[in-house]
Design an enzyme around this catalytic site. Structure first.
Site, PDB file in Angstrom:
ATOM      1  N   ASP A 119      18.294  13.519  -3.026  1.00 35.68           N
ATOM      2  CA  ASP A 119      17.854  14.574  -3.962  1.00 35.68           C
ATOM      3  C   ASP A 119      16.564  15.299  -3.573  1.00 35.68           C
ATOM      4  O   ASP A 119      15.714  15.576  -4.435  1.00 35.68           O
ATOM      5  CB  ASP A 119      17.682  13.983  -5.382  1.00 35.68           C
ATOM      6  CG  ASP A 119      18.958  13.366  -5.921  1.00 35.68           C
ATOM      7  OD1 ASP A 119      19.985  13.429  -5.238  1.00 35.68           O
ATOM      8  OD2 ASP A 119      18.908  12.813  -7.042  1.00 35.68           O
ATOM      9  N   LYS A 128      26.162  14.595  -6.850  1.00 41.53           N
ATOM     10  CA  LYS A 128      26.242  13.465  -7.791  1.00 41.53           C
ATOM     11  C   LYS A 128      25.785  13.873  -9.198  1.00 41.53           C
ATOM     12  O   LYS A 128      24.722  14.472  -9.359  1.00 41.53           O
ATOM     13  CB  LYS A 128      25.421  12.281  -7.257  1.00 41.53           C
ATOM     14  CG  LYS A 128      23.920  12.505  -7.149  1.00 41.53           C
ATOM     15  CD  LYS A 128      23.280  11.250  -6.580  1.00 41.53           C
ATOM     16  CE  LYS A 128      21.787  11.263  -6.585  1.00 41.53           C
ATOM     17  NZ  LYS A 128      21.148  11.469  -7.883  1.00 41.53           N
ATOM     18  N   CYS A 177      16.456   7.889  -9.019  1.00 38.24           N
ATOM     19  CA  CYS A 177      17.687   8.003  -8.226  1.00 38.24           C
ATOM     20  C   CYS A 177      17.663   7.137  -6.967  1.00 38.24           C
ATOM     21  O   CYS A 177      18.702   6.645  -6.522  1.00 38.24           O
ATOM     22  CB  CYS A 177      17.947   9.461  -7.888  1.00 38.24           C
ATOM     23  SG  CYS A 177      18.391  10.398  -9.366  1.00 38.24           S
TER      24      CYS A 177
END
Ligand code: C5J
Length: 223
Positions: free
Chosen positions: A26, A131, A164
């Site tokens: 990310d 995701k 995450c």
């Protein structure tokens, strides 16, 4: 077997080098730039910029050796059909997931703010995992893609360490992957959360995996 200096003890490399993959979690404008999701939640996004040069060096090392690279992106479909109401409503911020922000709709796939930062843009031969959750295995093809490539060892990097990154590392650990979290290639909006995550991961003999530095890893990979 070759090893990388790491905590709580040296990280064993696989005998077949292509069994090791870099996972970049990310590194998106939504988390690193003003006007994105991280900013909307009230965070100081500038903290996350610090790891970019080291992560670029690590990424280049994997590219130079022709090793597999996976980029993940936290994002949702424009109609929000993959976004639980609980996630959208959480935080009670003025701008939330799906709202129009200065870089486009917050955390929506295809919007400018959802892109990976240009410094770490994926190459065409690299994997990109979209995701909807915090963990990269939830509702994605990641497990199938790793298995198809014969990957057993994951080098985990990106943001944010305790959300995450840690969620993905725990998911990977439960699936049997040998995971190394790269200390200087992960960051949090909260320095104490990063530190705690590093300690949690490597506690109890490496209950979730190992932690180590980019330099140690690069030296070990090219040895
Ligand atoms: C968050 C992430 N913090 N990539 N996402 O919501 O860690």
């Amino acid at each position: 077997m070759a090893e990388i200096p790491a905590l709580p003890y040296p990280y064993p490399l696989p005998t077949e080098q292509r069994a090791i993959a870099l996972i970049i979690i990310d590194m998106q404008r939504d988390f690193l730039e003003p006007g994105g999701f991280g900013d909307a939640l009230g965070n100081d996004v500038s903290r996350l910029q610090a790891i970019v040069p080291t992560l670029q060096t690590l990424l280049q090392g994997f590219r130079n050796q022709g090793l597999p690279v996976f980029h993940t992106m936290e994002c949702h479909q424009p109609d929000l059909s993959d976004c639980p109401v609980s996630k959208r409503d959480r935080g009670k911020s003025t701008l939330t997931i799906g709202d129009a922000g200065p870089m486009g709709r917050i955390l929506i796939r295809g919007e400018a703010g959802n892109d990976i930062i240009p410094e770490l843009a994926p190459l065409p031969n690299e994997f990109v995992i979209y995701k909807p959750g915090k963990g990269a295995f939830y509702n994605t093809p990641l497990q199938e893609q790793l298995q198809a490539q014969g990957i057993t060892h994951l080098i985990i990097t990106g943001v944010t360490t305790e959300v995450c990154v840690q969620t993905t590392m725990r998911e990977a650990n439960d699936r049997g992957y040998e995971c190394l979290l790269v200390e200087d290639c992960t960051e949090s909006y909260f320095p104490e959360f990063k530190q705690s995550t590093l300690e949690m991961v490597r506690a109890q003999g490496g209950i979730v995996g190992w932690t180590g530095t980019a330099a140690a890893l690069l030296a070990g990979l090219s040895a």
